[in-house]
Design an enzyme around this catalytic site. Structure first.
Site, PDB file in Angstrom:
ATOM      1  N   LYS A 158      -4.961  -8.252   6.587  1.00  0.00           N
ATOM      2  CA  LYS A 158      -6.403  -8.311   6.797  1.00  0.00           C
ATOM      3  C   LYS A 158      -6.921  -9.686   7.214  1.00  0.00           C
ATOM      4  CE  LYS A 158      -6.847  -4.439   3.610  1.00  0.00           C
ATOM      5  NZ  LYS A 158      -7.318  -3.301   4.423  1.00  0.00           N
ATOM      6  N   TYR A 187      -2.958   0.873  -3.800  1.00  0.00           N
ATOM      7  CA  TYR A 187      -2.422   1.261  -2.497  1.00  0.00           C
ATOM      8  C   TYR A 187      -1.758   0.036  -1.887  1.00  0.00           C
ATOM      9  CZ  TYR A 187      -2.364   2.882   2.387  1.00  0.00           C
ATOM     10  OH  TYR A 187      -1.977   3.238   3.658  1.00  0.00           O
ATOM     11  N   ASP A 214      -0.088  -8.026  -4.657  1.00  0.00           N
ATOM     12  CA  ASP A 214      -0.480  -7.505  -3.340  1.00  0.00           C
ATOM     13  C   ASP A 214      -1.876  -8.049  -3.056  1.00  0.00           C
ATOM     14  OD1 ASP A 214      -0.877  -4.182  -1.835  1.00  0.00           O
ATOM     15  OD2 ASP A 214      -1.504  -6.191  -1.202  1.00  0.00           O
TER      16      ASP A 214
END
Ligand code: KE4
Length: 428
Positions: A267, A144, A239
Protein backbone atom coordinates in the site's frame (compact mmCIF):
# COMPACT_ATOMS: atom_id res chain seq x y z
CA UNK A 1 -27.21 10.99 -7.67
CA UNK A 2 -27.12 9.79 -11.30
CA UNK A 3 -24.79 6.81 -11.61
CA UNK A 4 -26.16 5.50 -14.90
CA UNK A 5 -22.76 5.29 -16.54
CA UNK A 6 -21.42 3.14 -13.70
CA UNK A 7 -24.36 0.80 -14.16
CA UNK A 8 -23.73 0.40 -17.90
CA UNK A 9 -19.98 0.03 -17.34
CA UNK A 10 -20.66 -2.63 -14.71
CA UNK A 11 -22.92 -4.55 -17.11
CA UNK A 12 -20.22 -4.37 -19.76
CA UNK A 13 -17.40 -5.25 -17.34
CA UNK A 14 -19.18 -8.46 -16.35
CA UNK A 15 -18.89 -9.70 -19.94
CA UNK A 16 -15.10 -9.85 -19.76
CA UNK A 17 -14.02 -9.75 -16.07
CA UNK A 18 -15.20 -12.23 -13.38
CA UNK A 19 -17.85 -10.34 -11.41
CA UNK A 20 -16.92 -7.20 -13.37
CA UNK A 21 -14.05 -6.34 -11.01
CA UNK A 22 -10.39 -7.17 -10.59
CA UNK A 23 -10.70 -7.51 -6.83
CA UNK A 24 -13.83 -8.82 -5.08
CA UNK A 25 -14.13 -6.13 -2.40
CA UNK A 26 -14.81 -3.56 -5.14
CA UNK A 27 -17.99 -5.32 -6.26
CA UNK A 28 -20.32 -3.90 -3.54
CA UNK A 29 -21.53 -7.49 -3.02
CA UNK A 30 -21.83 -7.13 0.72
CA UNK A 31 -23.69 -3.80 0.59
CA UNK A 32 -25.62 -4.45 -2.61
CA UNK A 33 -26.09 -2.06 -5.48
CA UNK A 34 -23.79 -1.19 -8.35
CA UNK A 35 -20.11 -0.46 -7.82
CA UNK A 36 -19.17 3.09 -8.74
CA UNK A 37 -16.74 3.30 -11.63
CA UNK A 38 -14.19 6.01 -10.95
CA UNK A 39 -12.72 8.18 -13.68
CA UNK A 40 -10.21 10.35 -11.81
CA UNK A 41 -9.28 11.63 -8.38
CA UNK A 42 -7.41 14.58 -6.92
CA UNK A 43 -6.55 15.16 -3.28
CA UNK A 44 -9.40 13.91 -1.10
CA UNK A 45 -11.93 13.70 -3.92
CA UNK A 46 -12.94 10.95 -6.32
CA UNK A 47 -14.89 11.65 -9.51
CA UNK A 48 -16.99 8.87 -11.01
CA UNK A 49 -17.85 8.12 -14.63
CA UNK A 50 -20.91 10.38 -14.32
CA UNK A 51 -18.83 13.24 -12.92
CA UNK A 52 -20.17 12.87 -9.36
CA UNK A 53 -17.73 13.96 -6.63
CA UNK A 54 -17.10 11.87 -3.51
CA UNK A 55 -15.09 12.55 -0.38
CA UNK A 56 -12.80 9.51 -0.23
CA UNK A 57 -12.36 7.43 2.95
CA UNK A 58 -10.87 4.40 1.18
CA UNK A 59 -7.72 6.06 -0.24
CA UNK A 60 -7.30 3.06 -2.55
CA UNK A 61 -7.43 0.86 0.61
CA UNK A 62 -4.56 2.79 2.18
CA UNK A 63 -1.91 3.96 -0.33
CA UNK A 64 -3.21 7.49 -0.96
CA UNK A 65 -2.19 8.82 2.46
CA UNK A 66 -1.28 12.27 1.03
CA UNK A 67 -4.29 12.35 -1.28
CA UNK A 68 -4.80 11.30 -4.89
CA UNK A 69 -2.50 12.51 -7.68
CA UNK A 70 0.00 13.81 -5.10
CA UNK A 71 2.10 16.14 -7.25
CA UNK A 72 5.63 14.95 -6.48
CA UNK A 73 4.65 11.31 -7.10
CA UNK A 74 2.96 12.11 -10.42
CA UNK A 75 5.96 14.13 -11.63
CA UNK A 76 8.44 11.48 -10.47
CA UNK A 77 6.59 8.72 -12.35
CA UNK A 78 6.31 10.85 -15.49
CA UNK A 79 10.04 11.59 -15.50
CA UNK A 80 11.18 8.06 -14.66
CA UNK A 81 9.05 6.48 -17.38
CA UNK A 82 11.27 8.03 -20.06
CA UNK A 83 14.19 5.89 -18.78
CA UNK A 84 12.17 2.70 -19.46
CA UNK A 85 9.55 1.15 -17.21
CA UNK A 86 11.49 -1.99 -16.31
CA UNK A 87 14.96 -3.49 -16.65
CA UNK A 88 14.91 -6.83 -14.85
CA UNK A 89 18.33 -5.83 -13.61
CA UNK A 90 19.48 -4.22 -10.35
CA UNK A 91 19.34 -0.42 -10.12
CA UNK A 92 20.63 2.22 -7.70
CA UNK A 93 17.05 3.31 -7.14
CA UNK A 94 16.29 -0.01 -5.42
CA UNK A 95 19.21 0.55 -3.03
CA UNK A 96 17.93 4.05 -2.26
CA UNK A 97 14.45 2.65 -1.57
CA UNK A 98 15.78 -0.10 0.72
CA UNK A 99 17.98 2.39 2.60
CA UNK A 100 15.04 4.78 2.99
CA UNK A 101 12.78 2.07 4.44
CA UNK A 102 15.50 0.89 6.81
CA UNK A 103 16.00 4.50 7.96
CA UNK A 104 12.28 4.78 8.80
CA UNK A 105 11.29 1.33 10.07
CA UNK A 106 12.71 0.00 13.34
CA UNK A 107 14.21 -3.50 13.52
CA UNK A 108 14.56 -3.91 9.74
CA UNK A 109 18.11 -4.94 8.85
CA UNK A 110 17.43 -6.19 5.32
CA UNK A 111 14.38 -5.74 3.06
CA UNK A 112 13.21 -7.45 -0.13
CA UNK A 113 10.81 -5.71 -2.53
CA UNK A 114 7.90 -7.60 -4.12
CA UNK A 115 4.78 -6.52 -6.04
CA UNK A 116 1.94 -6.93 -3.56
CA UNK A 117 1.10 -7.35 0.10
CA UNK A 118 0.10 -10.94 -0.64
CA UNK A 119 3.55 -11.71 -1.99
CA UNK A 120 5.16 -10.04 1.01
CA UNK A 121 3.15 -12.05 3.55
CA UNK A 122 3.44 -15.31 1.62
CA UNK A 123 7.21 -14.89 1.41
CA UNK A 124 7.50 -14.01 5.10
CA UNK A 125 5.73 -17.22 6.11
CA UNK A 126 7.93 -19.30 3.78
CA UNK A 127 11.00 -17.61 5.25
CA UNK A 128 9.90 -18.24 8.83
CA UNK A 129 9.36 -21.90 7.97
CA UNK A 130 12.77 -22.10 6.31
CA UNK A 131 14.45 -20.37 9.26
CA UNK A 132 12.81 -22.51 11.97
CA UNK A 133 12.42 -25.79 10.10
CA UNK A 134 8.83 -25.90 11.35
CA UNK A 135 5.63 -25.98 9.25
CA UNK A 136 2.68 -24.55 11.14
CA UNK A 137 1.78 -20.92 11.76
CA UNK A 138 -0.86 -19.04 13.70
CA UNK A 139 -3.03 -16.34 12.18
CA UNK A 140 -6.02 -14.58 13.72
CA UNK A 141 -9.70 -14.81 12.78
CA UNK A 142 -10.68 -11.84 10.68
CA UNK A 143 -7.12 -10.95 9.78
CA UNK A 144 -6.31 -10.81 6.09
CA UNK A 145 -2.80 -11.30 4.78
CA UNK A 146 -3.62 -11.51 1.07
CA UNK A 147 -4.94 -14.38 -1.00
CA UNK A 148 -2.11 -16.94 -0.76
CA UNK A 149 -3.61 -20.36 -0.08
CA UNK A 150 -2.40 -20.70 3.50
CA UNK A 151 -3.99 -17.41 4.56
CA UNK A 152 -7.49 -18.16 3.29
CA UNK A 153 -8.53 -19.71 6.57
CA UNK A 154 -10.98 -17.61 8.64
CA UNK A 155 -9.64 -14.55 6.85
CA UNK A 156 -10.98 -11.01 6.97
CA UNK A 157 -11.65 -8.43 4.26
CA UNK A 158 -13.36 -9.89 1.20
CA UNK A 159 -13.27 -13.44 2.59
CA UNK A 160 -15.30 -12.32 5.60
CA UNK A 161 -17.40 -9.95 3.48
CA UNK A 162 -18.50 -12.88 1.34
CA UNK A 163 -18.72 -15.15 4.39
CA UNK A 164 -16.54 -17.70 2.62
CA UNK A 165 -15.92 -20.49 5.14
CA UNK A 166 -13.65 -22.69 3.06
CA UNK A 167 -12.18 -21.42 -0.19
CA UNK A 168 -12.47 -23.92 -3.06
CA UNK A 169 -9.01 -24.72 -4.36
CA UNK A 170 -7.28 -24.40 -0.99
CA UNK A 171 -6.31 -27.97 -0.12
CA UNK A 172 -6.44 -29.43 3.37
CA UNK A 173 -2.74 -30.16 2.91
CA UNK A 174 -2.19 -26.43 2.97
CA UNK A 175 -4.83 -25.31 5.45
CA UNK A 176 -3.90 -28.01 7.99
CA UNK A 177 -0.75 -26.05 8.77
CA UNK A 178 -2.71 -22.84 9.35
CA UNK A 179 -3.84 -22.52 12.97
CA UNK A 180 -6.26 -19.78 13.94
CA UNK A 181 -7.14 -18.01 17.16
CA UNK A 182 -9.47 -15.12 18.00
CA UNK A 183 -7.64 -11.75 17.91
CA UNK A 184 -6.84 -10.43 21.39
CA UNK A 185 -7.14 -13.91 22.91
CA UNK A 186 -3.73 -14.77 24.35
CA UNK A 187 -5.15 -17.83 26.13
CA UNK A 188 -6.19 -19.33 22.81
CA UNK A 189 -2.68 -18.74 21.43
CA UNK A 190 -1.15 -20.40 24.47
CA UNK A 191 -3.43 -23.40 23.92
CA UNK A 192 -2.47 -23.72 20.25
CA UNK A 193 1.21 -23.60 21.18
CA UNK A 194 0.73 -26.31 23.82
CA UNK A 195 -1.21 -28.50 21.34
CA UNK A 196 1.39 -28.06 18.59
CA UNK A 197 4.55 -28.10 20.68
CA UNK A 198 7.67 -27.24 18.68
CA UNK A 199 5.74 -27.30 15.39
CA UNK A 200 4.93 -23.60 15.03
CA UNK A 201 7.20 -21.53 12.78
CA UNK A 202 5.44 -18.17 13.04
CA UNK A 203 2.66 -16.04 14.39
CA UNK A 204 1.48 -13.48 11.84
CA UNK A 205 -0.67 -10.62 13.09
CA UNK A 206 -2.08 -7.33 11.89
CA UNK A 207 -0.79 -5.27 14.85
CA UNK A 208 -3.80 -3.00 14.40
CA UNK A 209 -6.38 -5.03 12.52
CA UNK A 210 -8.02 -3.38 9.52
CA UNK A 211 -9.82 -6.25 7.82
CA UNK A 212 -12.74 -6.67 10.16
CA UNK A 213 -13.21 -2.96 10.50
CA UNK A 214 -10.49 -1.27 12.54
CA UNK A 215 -9.88 -3.40 15.64
CA UNK A 216 -7.23 -2.43 18.17
CA UNK A 217 -4.90 -4.71 20.12
CA UNK A 218 -5.96 -4.96 23.75
CA UNK A 219 -3.30 -3.81 26.24
CA UNK A 220 -0.78 -6.60 26.72
CA UNK A 221 -1.86 -8.69 23.73
CA UNK A 222 1.00 -7.91 21.36
CA UNK A 223 3.44 -7.85 24.28
CA UNK A 224 2.18 -11.33 25.14
CA UNK A 225 2.77 -12.55 21.59
CA UNK A 226 6.31 -11.16 21.69
CA UNK A 227 7.01 -12.97 24.95
CA UNK A 228 5.54 -16.28 23.69
CA UNK A 229 7.58 -16.07 20.49
CA UNK A 230 10.78 -15.44 22.45
CA UNK A 231 10.03 -18.36 24.77
CA UNK A 232 9.08 -20.82 22.03
CA UNK A 233 11.46 -19.85 19.21
CA UNK A 234 8.56 -18.68 17.03
CA UNK A 235 9.03 -15.91 14.44
CA UNK A 236 6.74 -12.95 15.15
CA UNK A 237 5.57 -11.39 11.89
CA UNK A 238 3.83 -7.99 11.89
CA UNK A 239 1.70 -7.65 8.78
CA UNK A 240 2.01 -3.88 8.35
CA UNK A 241 0.60 -3.74 4.83
CA UNK A 242 -2.03 -1.35 6.20
CA UNK A 243 -0.30 0.15 9.26
CA UNK A 244 3.18 0.55 7.78
CA UNK A 245 4.19 4.20 7.30
CA UNK A 246 0.56 5.10 8.17
CA UNK A 247 0.45 4.90 11.98
CA UNK A 248 3.92 6.45 12.24
CA UNK A 249 7.01 6.71 10.03
CA UNK A 250 8.02 3.39 11.63
CA UNK A 251 4.48 2.01 11.52
CA UNK A 252 3.00 -0.03 14.34
CA UNK A 253 6.39 -1.18 15.58
CA UNK A 254 7.22 2.44 16.33
CA UNK A 255 3.75 3.55 17.42
CA UNK A 256 3.12 0.59 19.73
CA UNK A 257 6.73 0.00 20.73
CA UNK A 258 6.75 -3.72 19.96
CA UNK A 259 9.54 -5.42 18.01
CA UNK A 260 8.65 -7.91 15.28
CA UNK A 261 11.14 -10.39 13.86
CA UNK A 262 9.78 -9.88 10.33
CA UNK A 263 7.50 -7.16 8.99
CA UNK A 264 5.56 -6.96 5.75
CA UNK A 265 4.60 -3.83 3.86
CA UNK A 266 2.39 -2.82 0.93
CA UNK A 267 0.00 0.00 0.00
CA UNK A 268 1.66 3.27 1.19
CA UNK A 269 5.10 1.87 0.31
CA UNK A 270 4.13 1.93 -3.39
CA UNK A 271 2.41 5.32 -3.54
CA UNK A 272 -0.38 3.68 -5.50
CA UNK A 273 1.87 1.48 -7.64
CA UNK A 274 2.06 -2.33 -7.14
CA UNK A 275 4.64 -2.69 -4.36
CA UNK A 276 5.06 -4.94 -1.33
CA UNK A 277 8.08 -5.75 0.80
CA UNK A 278 9.21 -8.00 3.62
CA UNK A 279 12.13 -7.40 5.94
CA UNK A 280 13.46 -7.80 9.44
CA UNK A 281 16.22 -9.48 11.41
CA UNK A 282 19.43 -10.01 9.47
CA UNK A 283 19.89 -13.65 10.55
CA UNK A 284 16.43 -14.49 9.18
CA UNK A 285 16.60 -12.36 6.02
CA UNK A 286 19.97 -13.84 5.10
CA UNK A 287 18.14 -17.08 4.35
CA UNK A 288 16.45 -15.46 1.32
CA UNK A 289 17.77 -16.49 -2.11
CA UNK A 290 20.26 -15.88 -3.60
CA UNK A 291 21.98 -15.60 -0.19
CA UNK A 292 20.16 -18.53 1.37
CA UNK A 293 17.95 -21.38 0.29
CA UNK A 294 14.51 -19.80 0.77
CA UNK A 295 13.57 -19.04 -2.80
CA UNK A 296 11.54 -15.93 -3.60
CA UNK A 297 11.54 -13.97 -6.87
CA UNK A 298 9.60 -11.54 -9.08
CA UNK A 299 9.98 -10.18 -12.61
CA UNK A 300 8.82 -6.71 -11.59
CA UNK A 301 10.12 -6.66 -8.02
CA UNK A 302 11.87 -3.30 -7.43
CA UNK A 303 10.41 -1.97 -10.67
CA UNK A 304 11.70 1.57 -11.32
CA UNK A 305 8.27 3.18 -11.72
CA UNK A 306 6.97 1.53 -8.55
CA UNK A 307 10.15 2.41 -6.68
CA UNK A 308 10.17 6.07 -7.67
CA UNK A 309 6.49 6.37 -6.71
CA UNK A 310 6.98 4.70 -3.34
CA UNK A 311 10.25 6.46 -2.57
CA UNK A 312 8.77 9.87 -3.41
CA UNK A 313 5.76 9.29 -1.17
CA UNK A 314 7.85 7.92 1.71
CA UNK A 315 10.21 10.91 1.43
CA UNK A 316 7.14 13.15 1.58
CA UNK A 317 6.21 11.48 4.85
CA UNK A 318 9.73 11.29 6.30
CA UNK A 319 10.53 14.93 5.55
CA UNK A 320 7.22 16.22 6.97
CA UNK A 321 6.61 14.19 10.16
CA UNK A 322 3.98 16.74 11.24
CA UNK A 323 1.71 15.00 8.72
CA UNK A 324 1.16 12.20 11.24
CA UNK A 325 0.01 14.67 13.89
CA UNK A 326 -2.26 16.39 11.35
CA UNK A 327 -3.76 13.06 10.26
CA UNK A 328 -4.27 11.94 13.85
CA UNK A 329 -5.95 15.23 14.77
CA UNK A 330 -8.23 15.09 11.71
CA UNK A 331 -9.24 11.52 12.52
CA UNK A 332 -9.97 12.34 16.16
CA UNK A 333 -12.01 15.35 14.98
CA UNK A 334 -14.00 13.07 12.68
CA UNK A 335 -14.42 10.49 15.45
CA UNK A 336 -15.72 13.09 17.91
CA UNK A 337 -18.11 14.49 15.31
CA UNK A 338 -19.42 11.03 14.44
CA UNK A 339 -19.78 10.17 18.14
CA UNK A 340 -21.91 13.27 18.65
CA UNK A 341 -24.37 12.59 15.82
CA UNK A 342 -24.48 8.85 16.53
CA UNK A 343 -25.25 9.53 20.19
CA UNK A 344 -28.04 11.95 19.21
CA UNK A 345 -29.38 9.24 16.88
CA UNK A 346 -29.82 7.06 19.98
CA UNK A 347 -29.01 3.52 18.80
CA UNK A 348 -26.01 1.32 19.72
CA UNK A 349 -22.71 2.03 18.00
CA UNK A 350 -18.99 1.61 18.52
CA UNK A 351 -16.20 3.60 16.88
CA UNK A 352 -12.71 2.08 16.82
CA UNK A 353 -9.83 4.38 15.91
CA UNK A 354 -6.07 4.60 16.04
CA UNK A 355 -4.10 7.12 14.04
CA UNK A 356 -5.80 7.59 10.66
CA UNK A 357 -7.58 4.23 10.77
CA UNK A 358 -11.19 4.28 11.96
CA UNK A 359 -14.41 2.27 11.64
CA UNK A 360 -18.02 2.53 12.78
CA UNK A 361 -19.83 -0.58 13.99
CA UNK A 362 -23.56 -0.67 14.80
CA UNK A 363 -22.81 -2.81 17.82
CA UNK A 364 -24.04 -2.70 21.43
CA UNK A 365 -20.74 -4.04 22.73
CA UNK A 366 -17.04 -3.38 22.16
CA UNK A 367 -15.63 -4.74 18.88
CA UNK A 368 -12.31 -6.39 19.69
CA UNK A 369 -12.55 -9.59 17.63
CA UNK A 370 -13.99 -10.89 14.38
CA UNK A 371 -17.00 -12.39 16.15
CA UNK A 372 -17.77 -9.02 17.73
CA UNK A 373 -17.61 -7.39 14.28
CA UNK A 374 -19.77 -10.13 12.77
CA UNK A 375 -22.39 -9.79 15.51
CA UNK A 376 -22.87 -6.07 14.85
CA UNK A 377 -25.96 -4.92 12.93
CA UNK A 378 -24.33 -5.16 9.52
CA UNK A 379 -27.68 -4.96 7.73
CA UNK A 380 -27.89 -1.44 9.09
CA UNK A 381 -24.35 -0.79 7.85
CA UNK A 382 -25.51 -1.57 4.29
CA UNK A 383 -28.23 1.08 4.48
CA UNK A 384 -25.83 3.54 6.12
CA UNK A 385 -23.25 2.93 3.40
CA UNK A 386 -25.69 3.76 0.59
CA UNK A 387 -27.18 6.73 2.38
CA UNK A 388 -23.68 8.16 2.72
CA UNK A 389 -22.75 7.28 -0.87
CA UNK A 390 -25.80 9.16 -2.11
CA UNK A 391 -24.52 12.19 -0.22
CA UNK A 392 -21.10 11.97 -1.86
CA UNK A 393 -19.26 10.19 0.95
CA UNK A 394 -17.30 7.14 -0.25
CA UNK A 395 -16.84 4.62 2.58
CA UNK A 396 -15.44 1.09 2.27
CA UNK A 397 -18.33 -1.08 0.96
CA UNK A 398 -18.13 -3.53 3.86
CA UNK A 399 -18.32 -3.45 7.66
CA UNK A 400 -15.19 -5.62 7.58
CA UNK A 401 -12.91 -2.85 6.39
CA UNK A 402 -11.15 0.04 8.05
CA UNK A 403 -11.68 3.57 6.76
CA UNK A 404 -8.45 5.36 5.83
CA UNK A 405 -8.02 9.13 6.08
CA UNK A 406 -5.72 10.99 3.72
CA UNK A 407 -4.06 14.27 4.59
CA UNK A 408 -5.68 16.14 1.71
CA UNK A 409 -8.96 16.02 3.69
CA UNK A 410 -9.88 19.44 5.08
CA UNK A 411 -11.88 20.16 8.21
CA UNK A 412 -14.67 21.34 5.89
CA UNK A 413 -14.64 17.87 4.29
CA UNK A 414 -14.87 16.33 7.74
CA UNK A 415 -17.74 18.62 8.73
CA UNK A 416 -19.54 17.70 5.51
CA UNK A 417 -19.01 14.02 6.37
CA UNK A 418 -20.35 14.49 9.89
CA UNK A 419 -23.41 16.32 8.59
CA UNK A 420 -23.95 13.62 5.95
CA UNK A 421 -23.78 11.04 8.73
CA UNK A 422 -26.41 12.91 10.74
CA UNK A 423 -28.71 13.08 7.71
CA UNK A 424 -28.06 9.43 6.80
CA UNK A 425 -28.82 8.17 10.29
CA UNK A 426 -32.14 9.97 10.12
CA UNK A 427 -33.00 7.91 7.05
CA UNK A 428 -32.24 4.52 8.65
P1 KE4 B 1 -2.43 -7.02 -1.56
O1 KE4 B 1 -1.99 -8.35 -2.08
O2 KE4 B 1 -3.91 -6.78 -1.80
O3 KE4 B 1 -1.56 -5.86 -2.02
O4 KE4 B 1 -2.22 -7.02 0.04
C1 KE4 B 1 -2.84 -8.04 0.81
C2 KE4 B 1 -2.99 -7.56 2.24
C3 KE4 B 1 -2.11 -8.03 3.20
N1 KE4 B 1 -2.20 -7.62 4.49
C4 KE4 B 1 -3.14 -6.73 4.87
C5 KE4 B 1 -3.20 -6.30 6.31
C6 KE4 B 1 -4.06 -6.21 3.92
O5 KE4 B 1 -5.01 -5.33 4.33
C7 KE4 B 1 -3.99 -6.63 2.59
C8 KE4 B 1 -4.95 -6.12 1.53
N2 KE4 B 1 -6.02 -5.31 1.99
C9 KE4 B 1 -7.23 -5.32 1.19
C10 KE4 B 1 -8.24 -4.38 1.87
N3 KE4 B 1 -8.75 -4.93 3.06
C11 KE4 B 1 -6.96 -4.94 -0.21
C12 KE4 B 1 -8.19 -4.60 -1.03
C13 KE4 B 1 -8.52 -5.67 -2.00
O6 KE4 B 1 -8.43 -6.88 -1.65
O7 KE4 B 1 -8.87 -5.29 -3.14
Amino acid sequence: MNTGTSQSLFNRAQQSIPGGVNSPVRAFKSVGGTPIFMQKAKGAYLYDADGNRYIDFIASWGPMILGHAYGPVVEAIREKAYDSTSFGAPTELEIEMAELIISMAPHVDLIRMVSSGTEACMSAIRLARGFTGKNKFIKFEGHYHGHADSFLVKAGSGVATFNIQTVPGVTSGVSNDTLTAPYNDLEAVNKLIAENKAEIAAIIVEPVAGNMGCVLPQPGFLEGLRQLCDQEGIVLIFDEVMTGFRLAPGGAQERLGIRADLVTYGKVIGGGMPVGAFGGRREIMEMVAPLGGVYQAGTLSGNPIAMIAGKTLLEGLKNNPSIYKELDEKTVYLKEGLEKVLTEWGNPFVINQLGSMISVHFSDKPVSSFNDAAEANNELFKKFFHAMLNKGIYLPPSPYESWFLNNALTYEDLDETIQATKASLAEL
